[in-house]
Design an enzyme around this catalytic site. Sequence first.
Site, short mmCIF file in Angstrom:
data_model
loop_
_atom_site.label_atom_id
_atom_site.label_comp_id
_atom_site.label_asym_id
_atom_site.label_seq_id
_atom_site.Cartn_x
_atom_site.Cartn_y
_atom_site.Cartn_z
N ASN A 1 9.07 4.70 4.66
CA ASN A 1 8.31 5.40 5.34
C ASN A 1 8.33 5.27 6.90
O ASN A 1 7.40 5.16 7.27
CB ASN A 1 6.98 5.48 5.46
CG ASN A 1 6.11 3.59 5.01
OD1 ASN A 1 7.15 3.12 5.13
ND2 ASN A 1 4.68 3.39 4.20
N ASP B 1 -5.23 0.09 7.24
CA ASP B 1 -5.79 0.54 8.10
C ASP B 1 -6.81 -0.76 8.23
O ASP B 1 -6.63 -1.75 6.93
CB ASP B 1 -6.09 1.48 7.73
CG ASP B 1 -7.31 2.36 6.60
OD1 ASP B 1 -8.05 1.04 6.14
OD2 ASP B 1 -6.65 2.82 6.61
#
Length: 154
Positions: A86, A92
Amino acid sequence: MYGRTSGEQVMEQIKIQYLDDTIERLRYIDGKSDWIDLRAAKEVKLCAGEFKLIPLGVAMQLPAGYEAHIVPRSSTYKNFGIIQTNHTGIIDHSYCGPNDWWYMPAYALRDTVIYKNDRICQFRIVENQPQLVFDEVKQLDGTDRGGIGSTGVK
């Protein structure tokens, strides 16, 4: 991070859980950077063309309004022949439950072995992007640089 008015540095505390006691603890490397290295949490063997999630041996509870950016170290491909699939992992602040361990999604371009505690990627914690409003226009009025690849090769 700095105080809003005083300019004084404010340290954020982050809860961290390690997979086990043999994982090397996170630390800054000789004051060279504000990025922190992450290590493989177990031995991983990959054959060329194989994909695996490499456990990094940590889970963290980031402060609200912050996220972690995980990228390969500059030597990861040279040393191990893997790339991060990725390219940049974003974690988060809500990814903080008991099973929310950090991983590096890796694709092997050659047969390789990564040993426990090998440094394979790095991270930094950054403040979330502010909310943006997009103002649609017919044409931008900045100086034209010539499009993609316009800065040359030398």
